[in-house]
Every structure is written in structure tokens, then in C-alpha cells.
Design a protein around this motif. Structure first.
Motif, PDB file in Angstrom:
ATOM      1  N   HIS A   1       0.872  -1.024   0.054  1.00 29.44           N
ATOM      2  CA  HIS A   1       0.096   0.048  -0.073  1.00 29.44           C
ATOM      3  C   HIS A   1       0.796   1.287   0.194  1.00 29.44           C
ATOM      4  CE1 HIS A   1      -3.437   2.619   0.870  1.00 29.44           C
ATOM      5  NE2 HIS A   1      -2.640   3.003   1.969  1.00 29.44           N
ATOM      6  N   ILE A   2       0.538   2.296  -0.739  1.00 28.15           N
ATOM      7  CA  ILE A   2       1.239   3.416  -0.807  1.00 28.15           C
ATOM      8  C   ILE A   2       0.621   4.597  -0.030  1.00 28.15           C
ATOM      9  CG2 ILE A   2       2.109   5.338  -2.282  1.00 28.15           C
ATOM     10  CD1 ILE A   2       2.513   3.364  -4.638  1.00 28.15           C
ATOM     11  N   SER A   3       1.306   5.202   0.828  1.00 26.29           N
ATOM     12  CA  SER A   3       0.815   6.411   1.621  1.00 26.29           C
ATOM     13  C   SER A   3       1.791   7.520   1.558  1.00 26.29           C
ATOM     14  CB  SER A   3       0.358   5.949   3.018  1.00 26.29           C
ATOM     15  OG  SER A   3       1.540   5.616   3.437  1.00 26.29           O
ATOM     16  N   HIS A   4       1.317   8.595   1.934  1.00 25.37           N
ATOM     17  CA  HIS A   4       2.493   9.839   1.757  1.00 25.37           C
ATOM     18  C   HIS A   4       2.000  10.716   3.127  1.00 25.37           C
ATOM     19  CE1 HIS A   4      -1.209  11.508  -0.107  1.00 25.37           C
ATOM     20  NE2 HIS A   4      -0.679  12.795   0.408  1.00 25.37           N
ATOM     21  N   SER A   5       2.883  11.476   3.493  1.00 24.27           N
ATOM     22  CA  SER A   5       2.959  12.744   4.514  1.00 24.27           C
ATOM     23  C   SER A   5       3.993  13.645   4.161  1.00 24.27           C
ATOM     24  CB  SER A   5       3.224  11.962   5.954  1.00 24.27           C
ATOM     25  OG  SER A   5       4.469  11.289   5.777  1.00 24.27           O
ATOM     26  N   TYR A   6       3.645  14.828   4.816  1.00 27.56           N
ATOM     27  CA  TYR A   6       4.531  15.999   4.558  1.00 27.56           C
ATOM     28  C   TYR A   6       5.443  15.930   5.514  1.00 27.56           C
ATOM     29  CZ  TYR A   6       5.782  20.450   3.360  1.00 27.56           C
ATOM     30  OH  TYR A   6       6.648  21.939   3.126  1.00 27.56           O
ATOM     31  N   ASN A   7       6.662  16.187   5.475  1.00 22.08           N
ATOM     32  CA  ASN A   7       7.758  16.339   6.460  1.00 22.08           C
ATOM     33  C   ASN A   7       8.158  17.898   6.568  1.00 22.08           C
ATOM     34  OD1 ASN A   7      10.715  16.536   7.606  1.00 22.08           O
ATOM     35  ND2 ASN A   7      10.780  14.439   7.176  1.00 22.08           N
ATOM     36  N   ASN A   8       7.766  18.465   7.805  1.00 22.49           N
ATOM     37  CA  ASN A   8       7.900  19.575   7.972  1.00 22.49           C
ATOM     38  C   ASN A   8       9.385  20.427   7.999  1.00 22.49           C
ATOM     39  OD1 ASN A   8       5.129  20.522   8.041  1.00 22.49           O
ATOM     40  ND2 ASN A   8       5.024  19.260   9.912  1.00 22.49           N
ATOM     41  N   ILE A   9      10.357  19.314   8.374  1.00 20.81           N
ATOM     42  CA  ILE A   9      11.680  19.867   8.466  1.00 20.81           C
ATOM     43  C   ILE A   9      12.460  19.878   7.032  1.00 20.81           C
ATOM     44  CG2 ILE A   9      13.900  18.958   9.579  1.00 20.81           C
ATOM     45  CD1 ILE A   9      12.534  17.403  11.908  1.00 20.81           C
ATOM     46  N   TYR A  10      12.115  18.662   6.412  1.00 20.25           N
ATOM     47  CA  TYR A  10      12.776  18.718   5.103  1.00 20.25           C
ATOM     48  C   TYR A  10      11.873  19.613   4.008  1.00 20.25           C
ATOM     49  CZ  TYR A  10      15.995  15.496   6.733  1.00 20.25           C
ATOM     50  OH  TYR A  10      17.004  14.847   7.541  1.00 20.25           O
ATOM     51  N   ARG A  11      10.649  19.974   4.519  1.00 17.14           N
ATOM     52  CA  ARG A  11       9.761  20.770   3.453  1.00 17.14           C
ATOM     53  C   ARG A  11       9.198  20.071   2.281  1.00 17.14           C
ATOM     54  NH1 ARG A  11      11.436  27.085   4.797  1.00 17.14           N
ATOM     55  NH2 ARG A  11      11.245  26.897   6.938  1.00 17.14           N
ATOM     56  N   LYS A  12       8.884  18.860   2.250  1.00 19.30           N
ATOM     57  CA  LYS A  12       8.646  18.058   1.070  1.00 19.30           C
ATOM     58  C   LYS A  12       7.689  16.779   1.598  1.00 19.30           C
ATOM     59  CE  LYS A  12      13.004  17.366   0.096  1.00 19.30           C
ATOM     60  NZ  LYS A  12      14.106  17.036  -0.498  1.00 19.30           N
ATOM     61  N   TYR A  13       7.071  16.298   0.608  1.00 15.77           N
ATOM     62  CA  TYR A  13       6.208  14.995   0.629  1.00 15.77           C
ATOM     63  C   TYR A  13       7.301  13.876   0.660  1.00 15.77           C
ATOM     64  CZ  TYR A  13       1.617  17.245   0.982  1.00 15.77           C
ATOM     65  OH  TYR A  13       0.714  17.976   1.084  1.00 15.77           O
ATOM     66  N   TYR A  14       7.061  12.929   1.569  1.00 16.06           N
ATOM     67  CA  TYR A  14       7.494  11.688   1.641  1.00 16.06           C
ATOM     68  C   TYR A  14       6.642  10.547   1.334  1.00 16.06           C
ATOM     69  CZ  TYR A  14      12.195  13.261   2.737  1.00 16.06           C
ATOM     70  OH  TYR A  14      13.506  13.733   2.770  1.00 16.06           O
ATOM     71  N   TYR A  15       7.105   9.525   0.486  1.00 18.47           N
ATOM     72  CA  TYR A  15       5.969   8.352   0.249  1.00 18.47           C
ATOM     73  C   TYR A  15       6.414   7.010   0.851  1.00 18.47           C
ATOM     74  CZ  TYR A  15       4.553  11.910  -3.134  1.00 18.47           C
ATOM     75  OH  TYR A  15       4.123  13.089  -3.567  1.00 18.47           O
ATOM     76  N   ARG A  16       5.576   6.393   1.466  1.00 20.21           N
ATOM     77  CA  ARG A  16       5.750   4.968   2.151  1.00 20.21           C
ATOM     78  C   ARG A  16       5.284   3.773   1.357  1.00 20.21           C
ATOM     79  NH1 ARG A  16       6.483   4.630   7.840  1.00 20.21           N
ATOM     80  NH2 ARG A  16       4.841   3.325   7.989  1.00 20.21           N
ATOM     81  N   LEU A  17       5.993   2.912   1.301  1.00 20.52           N
ATOM     82  CA  LEU A  17       5.459   1.574   0.726  1.00 20.52           C
ATOM     83  C   LEU A  17       5.446   0.528   1.887  1.00 20.52           C
ATOM     84  CD1 LEU A  17       4.494   0.252  -2.131  1.00 20.52           C
ATOM     85  CD2 LEU A  17       6.998  -0.976  -2.254  1.00 20.52           C
ATOM     86  N   ASN A  18       3.930   0.224   2.392  1.00 15.56           N
ATOM     87  CA  ASN A  18       3.644  -0.438   3.359  1.00 15.56           C
ATOM     88  C   ASN A  18       3.453  -1.850   3.380  1.00 15.56           C
ATOM     89  OD1 ASN A  18       3.476   2.107   5.285  1.00 15.56           O
ATOM     90  ND2 ASN A  18       2.063   2.783   3.790  1.00 15.56           N
ATOM     91  N   LEU A  19       3.995  -2.698   3.772  1.00 14.86           N
ATOM     92  CA  LEU A  19       3.740  -4.214   3.515  1.00 14.86           C
ATOM     93  C   LEU A  19       2.899  -4.609   4.881  1.00 14.86           C
ATOM     94  CD1 LEU A  19       6.018  -3.586   1.540  1.00 14.86           C
ATOM     95  CD2 LEU A  19       6.641  -5.870   1.854  1.00 14.86           C
ATOM     96  N   ARG A  20       1.828  -5.023   4.821  1.00 15.84           N
ATOM     97  CA  ARG A  20       0.921  -5.361   5.987  1.00 15.84           C
ATOM     98  C   ARG A  20       1.453  -6.753   6.278  1.00 15.84           C
ATOM     99  NH1 ARG A  20      -2.684  -3.145   2.594  1.00 15.84           N
ATOM    100  NH2 ARG A  20      -3.311  -1.149   3.450  1.00 15.84           N
ATOM    101  N   ARG A  21       0.848  -7.373   7.398  1.00 20.11           N
ATOM    102  CA  ARG A  21       1.386  -8.510   7.998  1.00 20.11           C
ATOM    103  C   ARG A  21       1.561  -9.529   7.089  1.00 20.11           C
ATOM    104  NH1 ARG A  21       1.325 -11.982  12.837  1.00 20.11           N
ATOM    105  NH2 ARG A  21       2.401 -13.560  12.090  1.00 20.11           N
ATOM    106  N   ASP A  22       0.479 -10.095   6.136  1.00 21.51           N
ATOM    107  CA  ASP A  22       0.605 -11.254   5.314  1.00 21.51           C
ATOM    108  C   ASP A  22       1.777 -10.944   4.314  1.00 21.51           C
ATOM    109  OD1 ASP A  22      -0.111 -13.726   4.637  1.00 21.51           O
ATOM    110  OD2 ASP A  22      -1.573 -12.895   3.053  1.00 21.51           O
ATOM    111  N   ALA A  23       1.917  -9.770   3.918  1.00 22.41           N
ATOM    112  CA  ALA A  23       2.660  -9.450   2.823  1.00 22.41           C
ATOM    113  C   ALA A  23       4.344  -9.568   3.629  1.00 22.41           C
ATOM    114  CB  ALA A  23       2.499  -7.931   2.219  1.00 22.41           C
ATOM    115  N   SER A  24       4.361  -9.054   4.624  1.00 22.26           N
ATOM    116  CA  SER A  24       5.693  -9.351   5.502  1.00 22.26           C
ATOM    117  C   SER A  24       5.930 -10.447   5.821  1.00 22.26           C
ATOM    118  CB  SER A  24       5.465  -8.534   6.906  1.00 22.26           C
ATOM    119  OG  SER A  24       5.215  -6.831   6.620  1.00 22.26           O
ATOM    120  N   ASP A  25       4.995 -11.664   5.926  1.00 21.35           N
ATOM    121  CA  ASP A  25       5.390 -12.856   5.901  1.00 21.35           C
ATOM    122  C   ASP A  25       6.027 -13.503   4.706  1.00 21.35           C
ATOM    123  OD1 ASP A  25       4.312 -12.680   8.513  1.00 21.35           O
ATOM    124  OD2 ASP A  25       2.484 -13.882   7.895  1.00 21.35           O
ATOM    125  N   ILE A  26       5.686 -12.886   3.582  1.00 17.16           N
ATOM    126  CA  ILE A  26       6.064 -13.155   2.132  1.00 17.16           C
ATOM    127  C   ILE A  26       7.373 -12.741   2.200  1.00 17.16           C
ATOM    128  CG2 ILE A  26       5.693 -13.415  -0.149  1.00 17.16           C
ATOM    129  CD1 ILE A  26       2.558 -13.245   0.292  1.00 17.16           C
TER     130      ILE A  26
END
Length: 477
Positions: free
Chosen positions: A277-302
Motif C-alpha cells: 500500500h502506498i501512503s504519503h505524508s509531509y515532512n515539515n523539517i525537510y519541507r517536502k512530501y515523503y512516500y511510504r510503501l507499506n507491507l502489512r502482516r501477510d505481505a511481510s510474512d512473504i
């Protein structure tokens, strides 16, 4: 798109006329034709987890064993993902005029014969190193290459040092300077180190193969990796996740400031049977958006079984998580995706035709060839009636090479146009002959692969005697 020569952007397949094959459900089928349309109307769909596909409104996707046009999809509809297959068996190589030690200019590189200059085999170790570099690497100026590490992970530091030495480089380990912007960085805590070396030739090779640009590393999965065997791709992902990956209570994640890179890694993981799953958040220190690729429990097992980390500490941390019993909130990963957004616009569109099955895997979704009907109708001297969208709008001239139905006309429009064709013999013959001439000219031998020539010849054999001219051209070719 996954082919027997590796993973390619469809634009590159069309531009370079790559003679590969694509695999669907374990069957490999040849690429036999290429198509390009400039600035045509498109629809882009995006799913909850961030998978997307863009094409003309009439472009079809395989959903629940049915071909559905993009224009007929709606928000909350479900599409199905299909894992790409890594078909490449041969290692890639990097070639460079390393016999020259001074004054290596662009014209000398351009005039080199690839079979006469030294080559470096991009094996699994190279794949891991490129992953390190893309995650925590830095190309400094014209001479310095370095990888940032956590000195608590001695196994990773030793691995980076060992790889650089195996390349013939002379790496040194330095304490990393603090980053004043980040209060919780490894440098602030005193754990940051850099493994660095000086090598002008390596920097030039890196620029040639798009591992870095004029301002540092390029945030893309290099073609060298995309077109490598699965074992090399696996090591690349290990190096990248070791550098920028984090093990958390509910799974693991990868973070980058570049969305395209995250989408590429998401696609590669799909080839190992892992959805993310792709999510994003704004980093106030670096003043830019960062994107996260999240692997949930089942995906992490694989991930743990198929890829895993390099450092012992991260491997053990991930092992602790996957050995825990599933909570009541646990959901097994699924390859069904809900559409969350639909965007309308204009874009350049590329398509390929696959022999036999007429479908291919793009972005993890099974796609259908979109131009075959025009070719079949033209070569068989049949009248073509189609909606005024996408491929048909781009290629057909209304009342000249076909009859186009505008959306408001709906069923009445179809009825009226079909009635015209049945009752007007002169119109029928004009449309059929014009389409025949159009197809004969557009899909001439300069645009065809050998396999397509065979298909056309088979079509001509079934038609009447009016095809002598094309048969002569085919025989000449």
C-alpha cells in the motif's frame, strides 16, 4: 511490462521495436506489432493501494474473466492484479573503455564497439550494491562514492566494504557528520558512518547507466536491474530495503521522496507475490512530501521468506513479528483492488500486440490489444462501425474509412449506421476499400515484424484475388 528480456516501459518497447515475448498465466507469447498515438483522450484509474493504469477509453482490462473497457469502470469497482513474471535468464553487463585511463571523452565512448571493450557482469552482488546506493548511497562530485550505514549493523558495514573491495576499490569508513535538521538521526545519536571510496571511472560508468545524474543519484530502479534475472532483482530489493526500509509492529515499510520509485518497487514486489500500500505524508523539517510503501502482516510474512533483510538485527526483528499469532484484525492479502479515483485527460498512448492470446501484463493488470479489430476489418475488406473514442477516433475518418458513433446517439445511432451500410451498396464498397487501403499503407512492411507478415499472408490467402499487390510485396520482403 514483463517480457522474456526483462521489464520495460511500454514506450521503450514501441520506440525500440523490442522483439520480446510476454507471459500470461504461464504461456509465453510473441510481441508481433507496435502502436503509438499522440495526445489522445485517456482515462487513468487508481486503486486503494496505489496501483494504476492509464489508457484510451476503449482500452480493455481483464476483470473476472471478462474484458471491460476503461470507460465502463466506476469508483468502487474491483479490478484484479496479476503477478508479473521475471523471464530474463541472462545477466546484464556494463561496458566501458576502461583500457583508456586518461581523456575518455563522449565521442570516444560513442565510437566504441561493445564487443571490443571491457564488460562488468551485473550479478547478484552488484544488484545488492545498487540497492544500497539507491537507498543510502551518495555520488559526490566527479570522484567520490559513499554509502551511509548504521555502525551498530556491523554485518551491513562489512558487506558494503567487502563489495567495494571486490570491485577493486579502496573503501574507508568515516564517522558521519551530524545533520542539524533531524533531531533523531543516527548522526545525532552517534551511530552514523559512511563507507567511502574515490573512483573517477566508477562515477562515469554510473552516469552512463543512469545510476546517477549531474546532481547525485537517480531515483529510479535502473534498467540494468529491471532487465536482470529474478535473483538479481531480489538482491537489489534486499539492499534497498536494508537502506530505506523499517520494521514496525504491524509489518514493514520503505520510504522515499520519489513516488515513481515507490511505484516501481511496488511492481517488483508484486512479482514475488507481495502486495503493498502506498501512503504519503509531509515532512515539515525537510519541507517536502515523503512516500511510504507499506507491507502489512501477510505481505511481510512473504517478504521474510522470499527476500528478507541483510542485517541480523532487522531479520530477527521481522522474524519476531511474523512469528506472533494473528490478531482479530488480521486480513490476508488479496489481489483484488477497489478503484478509488478516475482521472480524464490527454496523453501519448502506446500499445503492443501479442500473438495468440492478444493480451499482456502491464502494471500488474492484464490488458488487451486495442487495434486488432481495425487491422482485421481492413485486411478482410469489411466495413467498420465503432464509437468515436480512443483508437477508433484517432485512426478512422468518419464516412471515409469507417462510421463513427458519438456517445449521445447510443442504440439509435448504431441502428441508423448499420441500416445505412445494408441499404447503400456504394457506401459499403467505399468504406471497405478505403479502410483496406488505409491498413495496407499504415501497416506496411517497414512497421511489421516477421510474425505479423505471416499473419497478414494467412489473411490474404483466405481473401479473394484482389490481394496480388500485397502478396508480391510480402514475397519480395
Amino acid at each position: 511490462i514483463s517480457t522474456n528480456d526483462g521489464i520495460f516501459n511500454i514506450k521503450n518497447i514501441v520506440d525500440k521495436k523490442i522483439n520480446g515475448s510476454s507471459e500470461i498465466n504461464g504461456t509465453s507469447n510473441e510481441i508481433i506489432n507496435y502502436f503509438e498515438y499522440k495526445n489522445v483522450p485517456t482515462i487513468k484509474i487508481k486503486t486503494y493501494n496505489g496501483y494504476s493504469i492509464e489508457g484510451t477509453p476503449h482500452h480493455r482490462l481483464l476483470i473476472n474473466n471478462k474484458w471491460i473497457m476503461l470507460k465502463d469502470l466506476k469508483q468502487n469497482d474491483t479490478i484484479e492484479l496479476t503477478s508479473p513474471v521475471f523471464l530474463q535468464k541472462n545477466y546484464q553487463t556494463m561496458s566501458y573503455p576502461m583500457l583508456l585511463t586518461k581523456n575518455i571523452t563522449a565521442d570516444k565512448i560513442e565510437n566504441c564497439n561493445e564487443n571490443m571493450i571491457p564488460k562488468i557482469t551485473v550479478n547478484e552482488t552488484w544488484g545488492r550494491f545498487i540497492g544500497y546506493m539507491l537507498g543510502d548511497g551518495h555520488y559526490g562530485g566527479a570522484t567520490i562514492v559513499k554509502v551511509a550505514c548504521d555502525k551498530r549493523h556491523t554485518d551491513v558495514v562489512e558487506d558494503v566494504v567487502s563489495i567495494m573491495k571486490s570491485m577493486g576499490l579502496n573503501p574507508k569508513v568515516y564517522e558521519k557528520k551530524p545533520d542539524k535538521r533531524c533531531q533523531n538521526s543516527l548522526q545525532k545519536e552517534g551511530f552514523g558512518v559512511e563507507v567511502a571510496c574515490t573512483c573517477v571511472t566508477f562515477l562515469k560508468i554510473a552516469k552512463k547507466y543512469n545510476l546517477c545524474g549531474s546532481h547525485g543519484k537517480t531515483f529510479r530502479v535502473p534498467d540494468l536491474i529491471l532487465q536482470s534475472p529474478q535473483s538479481v532483482i531480489k538482491e537489489f530489493l534486499r539492499g534497498l530495503f536494508e537502506a530505506d526500509g523499517t520494521v514496525e509492529m504491524c509489518g514493514l515499510s520503505l520510504t522515499s521522496k520519489d513516488l515513481k520509485l515507490i511505484e516501481q518497487v511496488q511492481y517488483l514486489l508484486l512479482g514475488f507475490g507481495i502486495t503493498a500500500h502506498i501512503s504519503h505524508s509531509y515532512n515539515n523539517i525537510y519541507r517536502k512530501y515523503y512516500y511510504r510503501l507499506n507491507l502489512r502482516r501477510d505481505a511481510s510474512d512473504i517478504f521474510y521468506k522470499e527476500i528478507n533483510f541483510i542485517s541480523k538485527s532487522k531479520r530477527e526483528k521481522l522474524k519476531t513479528i511474523i512469528e506472533k499469532s494473528h490478531s482479530n484484525a488480521f486480513k490476508k492479502q488479496t489481489f483484488e483492488e477497489k478503484i478509488t479515483s478516475i482521472e480524464y485527460g490527454n496523453n501519448d498512448v502506446y500499445d503492443i500486440e501479442i500473438n495468440d492470446v492478444h493480451s499482456y501484463n502491464a502494471n500488474g493488470i492484464v490488458n488487451h490489444n486495442s487495434e486488432l479489430k481495425i487491422i482485421e476489418a481492413g485486411m478482410n475488406k469489411k466495413v467498420l462501425i465503432a464509437q468515436d473514442f480512443g483508437t477508433y477516433k484517432a485512426l478512422l475518418k468518419n464516412n471515409e474509412t469507417g462510421l463513427l458513433i458519438t456517445r449521445p446517439m447510443n442504440e439509435k445511432g448504431w441502428y441508423a449506421q448499420i441500416k445505412r451500410v445494408i441499404e447503400d451498396k456504394e457506401l459499403r464498397e467505399k468504406l471497405a476499400n478505403n479502410l483496406y487501403e488505409f491498413v495496407k499503407d499504415k501497416y506496411n512492411l517497414e512497421h511489421l515484424t516477421e510474425e505479423r507478415v505471416k499473419i497478414y499472408y494467412e489473411m490474404l490467402e483466405k481473401n479473394d484475388k484482389n490481394s496480388a499487390e500485397i502478396k508480391a510485396l510480402l514475397q519480395k520482403a
